[in-house]
Design an enzyme around this catalytic site. Sequence first.
Site, PDB file in Angstrom:
ATOM      1  N   SER A 152       0.863  -1.184   0.000  1.00  0.00           N
ATOM      2  CA  SER A 152       0.000   0.000   0.000  1.00  0.00           C
ATOM      3  C   SER A 152       0.894   1.227   0.000  1.00  0.00           C
ATOM      4  O   SER A 152       2.058   1.145   0.442  1.00  0.00           O
ATOM      5  CB  SER A 152      -0.855   0.007   1.275  1.00  0.00           C
ATOM      6  N   TYR A 165      -2.466  -0.971  10.446  1.00  0.00           N
ATOM      7  CA  TYR A 165      -2.410  -1.181   8.994  1.00  0.00           C
ATOM      8  C   TYR A 165      -1.080  -0.676   8.426  1.00  0.00           C
ATOM      9  O   TYR A 165      -0.394  -1.376   7.668  1.00  0.00           O
ATOM     10  CB  TYR A 165      -3.595  -0.459   8.344  1.00  0.00           C
TER      11      TYR A 165
END
Length: 266
Positions: A152, A165
């Site tokens: 990401s 995350y």
Amino acid sequence: MLISLHKQVALVTGGSSGIGAASAIALAQAGAAVVVNYRSGREAAQRLVEEIRSAGGEAIAVGADVSSEKEVEALFAETVSAFGRLDILLANSGMQRDAPTVDMSLEDWNQVLQVNLTGQFLCVRAALRQFRQQEIREAVSRAAGKIIQMSSVHQLIPWAGRANYAASKGGLDLLMRSVAQEVGEQRIRVNAIAPGAIRTAINREATEGEAAKSLLELIPYGRIGDAEDIANAVVWLASDAADYVHGTTLFIDGGMSLYPEFRDNG
Ligand code: BGC
């Protein structure tokens, strides 16, 4: 160079929706036989398999939780028993459980790390073990195996309220590069893709309506991404067209990682 993944077998974890589903379709269109792994989206995975088959491709759906060592082993065993080998792993499963750090439960921390980071470790390890047992087929692919890890932009961009995350994605960066350093001489290619804001279920709220407007301010290229933007890169990275690409993270984010808030500064 025309891209063909004919005679190759691809496993896509988290393949029943979003980026995983688009990638499974794209890999199948390029000629690969595809294993669509799902955890809870059994029906969606089955529908995707039907779609691939009715377009003339080969696919099966296999359920497994990537954070379970046993289930990952069974997933790889089933892949090899269905298609005889594995050429491409797209380690794509991922999740978010957002909370300010001060309020974050240990469970939300552990769950995200277990799926996003440990889950990829387990799948990468299983793929390496499988690749080790296979011969290189020069006529099909120059590499003994290809691993693509889904990261990401948040392996780079800190993300308040999502420390679990961001930490998992930051960890993935060094997992990917360490493994790449370790196995390159075995002609195994290891890379990652770092998507920006892609319209999928994980960020539905942020990509719709008013919220989408403020999201767009973070994207110099001026549009929210589609899962196909990532799937195209997956196919390229998996192919011999990318045979010298190793240990790299491809940011596919419309420029989100360019610090766009500095555009009008000074
Ligand atoms: C997250 C999305 C988010 C995007 C950009 C992704 O990794 O899963 O929820 O929209 O990063 O911030």
